[in-house]
Every structure is written in C-alpha cells, then in structure tokens.
Design a protein around this motif. Structure first.
Motif, short mmCIF file in Angstrom:
data_model
loop_
_atom_site.label_atom_id
_atom_site.label_comp_id
_atom_site.label_asym_id
_atom_site.label_seq_id
_atom_site.Cartn_x
_atom_site.Cartn_y
_atom_site.Cartn_z
N GLY A 1 0.76 -1.19 -0.02
CA GLY A 1 0.12 -0.12 0.03
C GLY A 1 0.85 1.11 0.07
O GLY A 1 0.65 2.25 -0.72
N ARG A 2 1.91 1.24 0.98
CA ARG A 2 2.83 2.43 0.91
C ARG A 2 3.40 2.73 -0.44
O ARG A 2 3.58 3.79 -0.94
N ALA A 3 4.03 1.42 -0.96
CA ALA A 3 4.64 1.49 -2.47
C ALA A 3 3.80 2.15 -3.73
O ALA A 3 4.18 2.80 -4.31
N ALA A 4 2.46 1.45 -3.58
CA ALA A 4 1.59 1.71 -4.47
C ALA A 4 1.06 3.30 -4.50
O ALA A 4 1.03 3.90 -5.68
N ALA A 5 1.10 3.85 -3.27
CA ALA A 5 0.59 5.13 -3.15
C ALA A 5 1.84 6.03 -3.68
O ALA A 5 1.63 6.90 -4.30
N ALA A 6 3.27 5.62 -3.51
CA ALA A 6 4.19 6.61 -4.09
C ALA A 6 4.25 6.43 -5.71
O ALA A 6 4.09 7.24 -6.26
N ALA A 7 3.80 5.17 -5.98
CA ALA A 7 3.50 5.02 -7.72
C ALA A 7 2.64 5.75 -8.07
O ALA A 7 2.82 6.42 -9.25
N VAL A 8 1.48 6.10 -7.37
CA VAL A 8 0.32 6.81 -7.92
C VAL A 8 0.70 8.18 -8.19
O VAL A 8 0.56 9.01 -8.79
N ASP A 9 1.46 8.69 -6.85
CA ASP A 9 2.10 10.11 -6.75
C ASP A 9 2.81 10.19 -7.74
O ASP A 9 2.87 11.37 -8.46
N ARG A 10 3.82 9.48 -8.13
CA ARG A 10 4.75 9.66 -9.28
C ARG A 10 4.16 9.75 -10.53
O ARG A 10 4.23 10.55 -11.57
N HIS A 11 3.18 8.96 -10.87
CA HIS A 11 2.18 9.06 -12.20
C HIS A 11 1.67 10.17 -12.26
O HIS A 11 1.41 10.72 -13.48
N LEU A 12 1.14 10.90 -11.14
CA LEU A 12 0.26 11.91 -11.32
C LEU A 12 1.13 13.28 -11.19
O LEU A 12 0.49 14.21 -11.96
N ARG A 13 2.18 13.23 -10.54
CA ARG A 13 2.84 14.44 -10.25
C ARG A 13 4.29 14.55 -11.09
O ARG A 13 5.10 15.54 -11.12
N GLY A 14 4.63 13.30 -11.68
CA GLY A 14 6.02 13.25 -12.20
C GLY A 14 7.06 12.88 -11.28
O GLY A 14 8.18 12.72 -11.73
N GLY A 15 6.72 12.64 -9.93
CA GLY A 15 8.12 12.56 -9.09
C GLY A 15 7.17 12.62 -7.76
O GLY A 15 5.77 12.72 -7.51
N THR A 16 7.95 11.87 -6.75
CA THR A 16 7.49 11.41 -5.43
C THR A 16 8.40 11.69 -4.17
O THR A 16 9.55 11.24 -4.57
N GLU A 17 8.04 12.17 -3.21
CA GLU A 17 8.94 11.88 -1.92
C GLU A 17 8.29 10.96 -1.03
O GLU A 17 8.60 10.59 0.01
N LEU A 18 7.02 10.30 -1.45
CA LEU A 18 6.62 9.25 -0.50
C LEU A 18 7.65 8.07 -0.59
O LEU A 18 8.09 7.73 -1.61
N PRO A 19 7.45 7.33 0.69
CA PRO A 19 8.61 6.15 0.74
C PRO A 19 7.93 4.80 -0.27
O PRO A 19 6.64 4.98 -0.13
N ALA A 20 8.77 4.16 -0.73
CA ALA A 20 8.36 2.91 -1.39
C ALA A 20 9.14 2.01 -0.91
O ALA A 20 10.35 1.50 -1.36
N PRO A 21 8.66 1.10 0.14
CA PRO A 21 9.65 0.17 0.79
C PRO A 21 9.99 -0.99 -0.30
O PRO A 21 11.01 -1.55 0.08
N ILE A 22 8.99 -1.57 -1.05
CA ILE A 22 9.34 -2.44 -1.78
C ILE A 22 8.97 -2.24 -3.19
O ILE A 22 8.09 -1.26 -3.52
N ARG A 23 9.47 -3.16 -4.46
CA ARG A 23 8.85 -3.27 -5.50
C ARG A 23 7.94 -4.37 -5.68
O ARG A 23 7.80 -5.04 -4.81
#
Ligand code: FAD
Ligand code: SF4
Length: 489
Positions: A459-481
């Motif tokens: 859930g944490r990593a998917a949130a980071a992926a969504v943030d990157r997708h929508l904003r072009g970058g992210t500062e949210l943590p992504a503990p796993i692939r």
C-alpha cells in the motif's frame, strides 16, 4: 543509559499470555494487556545494534528496528514511536499479528534467542495510542487530484492513508458493510480486538479519507465510471478465492469454507446476531488445513464449545529447529504452536495430525456429515499410503486450504480489462501499474495470499507509484517493488 551488553546477560522473555482456560471463556485478546514497560525495555536492550541489521532488511516495511530498540532501552518511548510510525502505518496490527521474519533474521538468532522485536513494536504502538502520540496527520495542502481505492484491507487502507496525507482527495470503496478486509471478518477478535481497527479508521477519517461501504465495484458501481471520475484507481481487492477439496462427500451439509465460518463468528462478535448460522457447539469438528486460517478456526471452535477438534495437515510435521536447507537469516519452516494450539492442548502428536491426506467425507443415516476419512500422505507425492486409512467423527468440517487469487466473478476485473498472471494474481509491472492507464494493483490481489506486513508495504509503495504517475515525481516512501519476495533459498 541502558546496558549495551544486555544480550550477554538478559534472556529472551516472551510477552505474557492470559491463562489458556480463561481465554476460552471470552473473545478478548490472548495477550495480557499493558506489557510491563521496564521488562520491554530490558528486552529491547538485548539488541546489539548490528552494523548490518538483517532484521531491518527482513521486514518488508524496512522497520528501523535497531533504532527503536535502542530508544526503548533508553526509555525514550516518544522518539521510538516516531521512528516506528515513520515506516509503518499500522504497527498495532503487525505488532499483534506479524509472523516476525525480522526475528528469524536477528543476528542473535544465529546461535541463540532473537530479540523480541515484535513485542517491542507492540509495546511502542500501544503506548503511542495511550499517550496520544499517534495523532491524525491531515495534509497541509491539497494536491488537487482524486484517487479511488477499491478494498479496505490493510493494503487499501495503507494506500489511502499515504495518499490522503499527501493531499489527494481519497475515497475507499468497500463491498462489505464494515471496513478492514480480513482484519475485520477473517482474523478473530481473540487475535485482534476490532476497536483497534475502528480507532485507526477514525484517525483516517479525521485526516480526510472518505469511505463508502456496501459498494461492490463492478456490480453496484461500474468500474469504468469510477475510473473516469478520478485521476487514478488502486485495486486492493485481496485474494479470497477459496481452494476447494474435490473428494467424495464434499457437498454434504456440514462441510464449509473456513472463511465463511470465521466471518459468521466475527459478525456475532460485532453484535450483528446472537448466534452464528453454523456453530461448533457440541459438535465434533475437523479442520482441513495447516495455516493461520486453520488455527483461527481451531481457536473459534474451542470458544464455541466444540465436543472435539481434529486438525488434518497434509504437510509433514516440520522440524523444531532450522533444517540445514533453511539457514539463517531465512524465515524457516519450523514447528510452531499457535495460541489456539496451546488452548487445545494440541501437540505434534495430536489431535493435530500431520502428513494426513483427506480421502472423503461420509454421511450418517440421516444424510448429514458423520465422519472424515483420511490416510497418511506419502512424502514424495502426497498420495495415500496403503493400509493407513482411518476415520474420525465429524459433524462440522472446515476447509482451510488457502486462497488461489482474487475472486474471479467480480465485474471489476473484466470492466477494467485487467489481466491475470499464471498464479491467479492480477498482473502489474514492478511499479504496481496495470495495463489500464492510471489503474494500479496493491496487496494480496497482486501478490497472492500473503501477510499483513506485505500488504501495508504494498500500500505504501503503490501510493508512491500513484504520486509519481500523477505528479511526475514523489517523496513518498516505497519500501518494496511489486516483484519483491521474502528471502528464501
Ligand atoms: C483467517 C486468516 C488469518 C490470517 N492471519 C494472519 C496473520 O496472523 N498475520 C498476517 O500477517 N496475515 C494473516 N492473514 C493474511 C492477511 O489477512 C492478508 O494477507 C491481508 O489481509 C491482505 O490484505 P489486502 O488488503 O490485500 O486484502 P484483504 O484484507 O483481503 O481486503 C480486501 C478487501 O477488498 C474488498 N473487496 C473485494 N472486492 C471488492 C469490490 N469489487 N468492491 C469493493 N470492495 C471489494 C473485500 O471485501 C475486502 O474487504 C490471515 C488471513 C486469513 C484469511
Ligand atoms: S512488521 Fe513484522 S517483520 Fe517488520 S519489524 Fe514488525 S514484526 Fe518484524
């Protein structure tokens, strides 16, 4: 300052459990509430603060174990809570329910007893809630985007909490009448009292997450319509398609899926009804399966007053210590007695039967289930060994055979055009994205049947992926692939 050499002088001490017989009289959690903090501090002080902390790497969340162990040993509980909450949205769930692969990877476990990492985690989070240190964190500004999350298990909740805190207008859709996924209706209250889940949900509401219960996406709400109304969609629908057991008599009245039985029992505990539609009270019960679900059925059946409970596990009894093929730091398959087994007095000798293959269910003269026939399983191919067949009386059979993937009959999967992998899980790339633009998959739905700690990490990593997708970058943590797996050989 705590003794830095405590690992040489302080033996490992487990968290105290309530008396097993007393536990059977209620549905409260099995552990004694409020672990004595000086004792927990002494246990945390056993941590050697290794230069290369394998515990940290073995935890899918990357929990900063040595850091919070040291802070607890020095009685700085508030700082410990901050370090724990930096990597884990829901330590009150993992502190109670995680199988703790971190402890298998603790350097002390190479030739001794690991630090009680999970218990320290639990004491920190309980203290943080009591002291009001785990407060809502509403976003400081809006991201101006909407995200929908389908499913409110730990994966969906972790995704939603991360995105809400990052400023996204986040709505969680849940088909059930209550939120929490398997935390709510799978895991029994004697392992997780549900007020803990409600408290976390209240926190999420205070932060701004919206929840819609009783909405099955794909049936009550078209998935395409939902996707069109938001900027990104995260599918976190779990993997609860039950495995069946195709043996003679499998359709007899009295044979039930474990997850249905546990849901009914949880609903009684929630106050929905006075008694479950199917109860073990006064009945001979056979549980087919050997995992967490089977153990939860055992504890529930004992609390309902079963006349007897037999557990049939097709796997051979694992060794008490690590087998040579499972060296440190892997999380080994060893003989583990759950709190339910402790309550039943079950041992490796019985009534927990290992290497048992179920041959069929037999009806009595009234046409109802009366017995289960089984045999010893050959180690090579699990086929029945000739001459070992026997029967046990059974008026209720609970099938706890695991799950094959997300439930296939949901309109959601077809409506979004999602693909399924060979293992039955929903296909996605390493960044949790599916072939459908702006649609992501998190948790058991993409990983297959797994654990709460993995669901939160997803859930944490998917949130980071969504943030990157929508904003072009992210500062949210992504503990796993998405492809990350537990360390095995
Ligand atoms: C009995 C049992 C005991 C367990 N014990 C442990 C344990 O001790 N420790 C541990 O780490 N793990 C345990 N697990 C595993 C753990 O519960 C799961 O790995 C975890 O809950 C997965 O989280 P998730 O969010 O991916 O899915 P889930 O928790 O399954 O949540 C998925 C949610 O999606 C909802 N949903 C599905 N389809 C739709 C739809 N179309 N529209 C809207 N909502 C939908 C479902 O109703 C559900 O609420 C246990 C599992 C079971 C069954
Ligand atoms: S979440 Fe599980 S693996 Fe991670 S530190 Fe806690 S008990 Fe260990």
């Amino acid at each position: 300052m705590a003794d830095r050499m405590a690992f040489l002088t302080t033996p490992r001490a487990e968290r105290e459990r309530r008396d097993a017989q007393q536990r059977l009289g209620d549905s409260r959690e099995v552990y004694r509430p409020r672990a004595p903090l000086p004792v927990v501090g002494g246990q945390a002080g056993r941590c050697m603060d290794c230069g290369l902390p394998f515990c940290h790497h073995a935890c899918p969340l990357g929990n900063l174990v040595p850091e919070w162990n040291r802070l607890v040993a020095d009685a700085d509980w508030r700082a410990a809570a901050a370090r724990l909450l930096a990597t884990n949205n829901f330590p009150e769930f993992t502190g109670r329910l995680c199988p703790a692969p971190c402890e298998s990877a603790c350097v002390l476990a190479i030739d001794g007893a690991a630090v009680t990492i999970k218990n320290v985690e639990l004491a920190i989070t309980d203290r943080a809630w009591e002291e009001g240190w785990d407060l809502p964190q509403p976003p400081e500004r809006s991201a101006g985007r909407r995200v929908a999350v389908v499913g409110s298990g730990p994966a969906g909740l972790a995704t939603a909490q991360q995105l809400t805190r990052a400023g996204y207008a986040t709505t969680v859709y849940e088909r059930a009448d209550r939120l929490g996924g398997l935390l709510r209706y799978g895991i029994p209250p004697f392992r997780l009292e549900k007020h803990r889940l409600d408290r976390r949900l209240d926190q999420m509401r205070a932060e701004g997450t919206d929840f819609c219960t009783g909405v099955s996406v794909g049936r009550d709400l078209a998935a395409g319509e939902l996707r069109a109304g938001c900027d990104a969609l995260v599918v976190a629908v779990g993997a609860t398609a039950c495995r069946e057991l195709a043996v003679p008599g499998c359709a007899l009245p009295g044979v039930h899926q474990a997850i249905d039985y546990l849901t009914w029992a949880n609903r009684v505990d929630e106050g929905d009804r006075a008694a479950p539609p199917v109860s073990a009270e006064g009945r001979h019960v056979v549980i087919v399966g050997g995992g967490d679900t089977a153990a939860d059925c055992l504890g529930t059946a004992l609390r309902q007053g079963a006349a007897s409970v037999t557990q049939l596990d097709i796997n051979p009894c694992p060794p008490v210590c690590r087998a040579p093929g499972q060296p440190w730091p892997v999380h080994p398959k060893v003989y583990r007695e759950t709190t339910s087994h402790e309550e039943s007095g079950a041992t490796a000798a019985g009534p927990r039967v290992f290497a048992a293959t179920t041959l069929g269910f037999e009806a009595g003269p009234d046409g109802r289930l009366a017995a289960v026939r089984f045999a010893e399983a050959e180690p090579a191919d699990r086929s029945p060994r000739a001459g070992t067949e026997r029967s046990v009386p059974a008026e209720l059979v609970l099938l706890a055979l695991g799950f094959s993937g997300p439930e296939p009959d949901q309109g959601l999967i077809a409506q979004l055009g999602l693909a399924t992998g060979p293992d039955g899980a929903l296909a996605r790339d390493d960044d949790f994205a599916t072939g459908a633009p702006g649609v992501f998959v998190a948790g058991d739905a993409g990983r297959g049947q797994s654990l709460i700690v993995w669901a939160i990490a997803e859930g944490r990593a998917a949130a980071a992926a969504v943030d990157r997708h929508l904003r072009g970058g992210t500062e949210l943590p992504a503990p796993i692939r998405a492809s990350a797996r537990a360390l095995t050989l």
